[in-house]
Write an enzyme that holds these catalytic residues in place. Sequence first.
Site, PDB file in Angstrom:
ATOM      1  N   LYS A 192      95.041   3.752  15.407  1.00 55.46           N
ATOM      2  CA  LYS A 192      95.967   3.055  16.327  1.00 55.46           C
ATOM      3  C   LYS A 192      96.335   1.654  15.862  1.00 55.46           C
ATOM      4  CE  LYS A 192      93.188   3.076  19.891  1.00 55.46           C
ATOM      5  NZ  LYS A 192      92.125   3.993  19.525  1.00 55.46           N
ATOM      6  N   THR A 193      95.305   0.893  15.479  1.00 57.37           N
ATOM      7  CA  THR A 193      95.569  -0.518  15.165  1.00 57.37           C
ATOM      8  C   THR A 193      96.517  -0.625  13.979  1.00 57.37           C
ATOM      9  OG1 THR A 193      93.425  -1.145  16.013  1.00 57.37           O
ATOM     10  CG2 THR A 193      94.468  -2.701  14.519  1.00 57.37           C
TER      11      THR A 193
ATOM     12  N   GLU B 266      99.179  -1.249  21.311  1.00 57.11           N
ATOM     13  CA  GLU B 266      98.117  -0.297  20.998  1.00 57.11           C
ATOM     14  C   GLU B 266      97.502   0.106  22.340  1.00 57.11           C
ATOM     15  OE1 GLU B 266      95.206  -1.821  18.269  1.00 57.11           O
ATOM     16  OE2 GLU B 266      93.698  -0.392  18.945  1.00 57.11           O
TER      17      GLU B 266
END
Length: 765
Positions: free
Chosen positions: A128-129, A173
């Site tokens: 995600k990041t 995010e």
Amino acid sequence: MKLVSEVDLPKLLTGERHRIHLIGVAGSGMSGIAALLLELGHNVSGSDKVSTLETDRLQRLGLRFFPQHRAEDASDADLIVFSSAIKIDNPILVSARDSSKPVVRRAEALAAVMRGKRGVVIAGMHGKTTTSAMTAHVLREGGLHPSHYVGAEIPILGTNAHWDPRGEYFVAEGDESDGTLRCFHSEHCLILNIEEEHLDFYVDLDAIEKAFAQLIEQTSETVFYNVDDANTARLCAKRKGAISFGFFEKADYRGADVELRDFASVFCVYRRGQQLGEAILNVPGQHNVQNAVGVIALATELGIPFEKIAASLRKFEHARRRFEIKYQSDRFLLVDDYAHHPTEIRATLKAAKSTGRKRVLTMFQPHRYSRTKALRKEFGRAFDDADRVVVTDVYPANEAPIPGTSGKTIADEIATHGHRGVSYQPRLEWVHRDVGNMLDVGDLVLSLGAGNIHEQLSVLAADLVIAERLIAIVGEEADVRLYEPLSKHTTLRVGGPAQFLVEPRNENAFAELIRSCRRESLPLFVIGRGSNLLVRDGGIRGVVVHPCGGDFDRIEVNGNEIIAGVGAKLKEVAYAGKAAGLGGLEWMEGIPGAVGGGLRMNAGAMGAQTFENIVRVRYLDANGEAHTKTRDELEVHYRNFPLLENNFAVSAVFRGQPAPTEEIVRKLEASQEKRRTSQPAAKSAGCIFKNPNSCPAGKLVDELGLKNSRVGKARVSEVHGNFIVNDGGATAADMLELIERIKSVARAKRGIELETEVQVVGEMA
Ligand code: EPU
């Protein structure tokens, strides 16, 4: 406490100005919210038990920071935002509840801020990041001026969160770990993967899928999803208008022909069968290519031309702690990664392997007891691509320990799975030593975990800088080792590591080393064969020099003189004497040390001592300058030669007396016999104590009835009372305790103050 539903949170946060307090503001997610709120013009305060570089930065932007959680510091706040790491009995939370103040979670605040823009949520278990950062970067380069919120430091974006009033989009995010995905009502979402994780919060995969289903349900426009991930595909495919991406042939946006080139990946992108072009991603790993295809899909659908997307992807750099290069040289590569789930670990190790380095050495810190317990089997199978794995103990986050679950659980699983290179190091602060000592030219070292394992990699990186400088000084023929256990270099077989062990091969290299350590204020300590040395368990900080090999091992006979380097064994000097028909040196046969050690302590046996045979000594002073002194210029005592306290011997000249070979042989045999019959063969440091005037120390210990007394695996030899032997696995602490015990008995019963002959050095563990 006022219910959040009673206040119009999006209006309060994006349309008005308020006093807002954040509990746990130093957390990576919370600091992002603080940044957004400051940019939105609020009066922001925050409390945390730790401060970070990020809180320092925020303070410069106007944050009022409190280093503890006190209700009075937040009493004037209109709204309280709290991190999911905060316990319900936090004084600010309790007080807010009592005074009916609105209180919201981090994700609720974020979701409300996003309502002020067209939201894009990046969700999934892994990646995600990096993917959120990539999305924000591509949209920014595409001229869309997005605002963003990402849960880590992102060098390429400048900050982890930013509110840009010029743009329409907000990229965030979305964190599934605490169930707050349900807060988001975004325009688009990008789903990367779904599997079992965060089982401290979710009962099972079903519960996780429900959270994602709700996110999809609440997305007003397009759902972009990774079609290669079975769970994600199953959940998203039926959604009307969903756009798939991945490597699957029928993906709407497809990546193909991936070529991994060291740290970069080159790949082709197709939209519904039509080629869009080639892209280059400067972060390694197939999984990043897959996620990049998702970003390309989203950016293309938002109207950014492919050429622009490809150009910005080429410039993209990783987020902190995501395959972050900590150190790189011709010899070594050190990389840190946040991976803490088996799937992430496998992907990161695969990327590490694809860089083509000789070996991949890994240090791993499991994160959370709950995850360690739930996924132990999967962890056991995740390290196949690592040549060596050092596992340390669990980073608990905010969890209490689970009995029977520790880092060893994972190390055992990895070993049970058949991995031969795994070890367990419960002391986190020693992990860099274990890995550093394995290090060989060409290796890649990877730190893995979401806790603080990266600090160990940083320590290793800092020491590698010094080690490489040392290699440059002493030359390639010398040996430079990191964290070498000194138990391997002492006859007693105890002792912690040398920060740097350097083996120069000639006088010039040694002199340069002395000068450089002096310049850089690095402590320097010289060892020989370690036969009279007791190194404490914490080892020796700085440079430990062992002059050996090359010139240092050389022995030459010239008439009645024998010239020997400090690395040569005393025993060899005795035998060189015998070969040249020179006697008077036979006693040296019984000394296990080298010439350097013999000089340093004026070693002796059979009633003789080193300096009785010495003609000249050559040494280097504290500036690395060489000097030669003759015997009559030197001050020498019983078991002590003070000159070598601050200077370093390089060679010595011994004088022998011509003698018939039979006589030399007889004396050598007498020495051997004496040693064989009166001294133990077990591992020892020779005599531990100097002989006091009144009585030989061995006799004294014997008379005191202390033979065979022991501490741990350290034991007074039954053969000779002045020898302490290592029965296998003794520690320096055992040895020292036994020495103290003997000294106190000698003091109490005989009034004799025993002095150690063996040199005790190093730090306690
Ligand atoms: N003795 C006992 N009980 C014992 C040990 C010794 O009664 O458990 C008696 C012996 O019978 C002898 C006297 O004590 O009458 C002295 O013992 P030893 O002859 O073994 O000599 P030492 O003084 O203990 C010295 C050196 C040794 C060297 C020997 C052999 C010192 C501190 N030690 O030992 O050196 O090997 O002579 O010549 O000077 C060393 O320096 O590390 C070392 C082992």
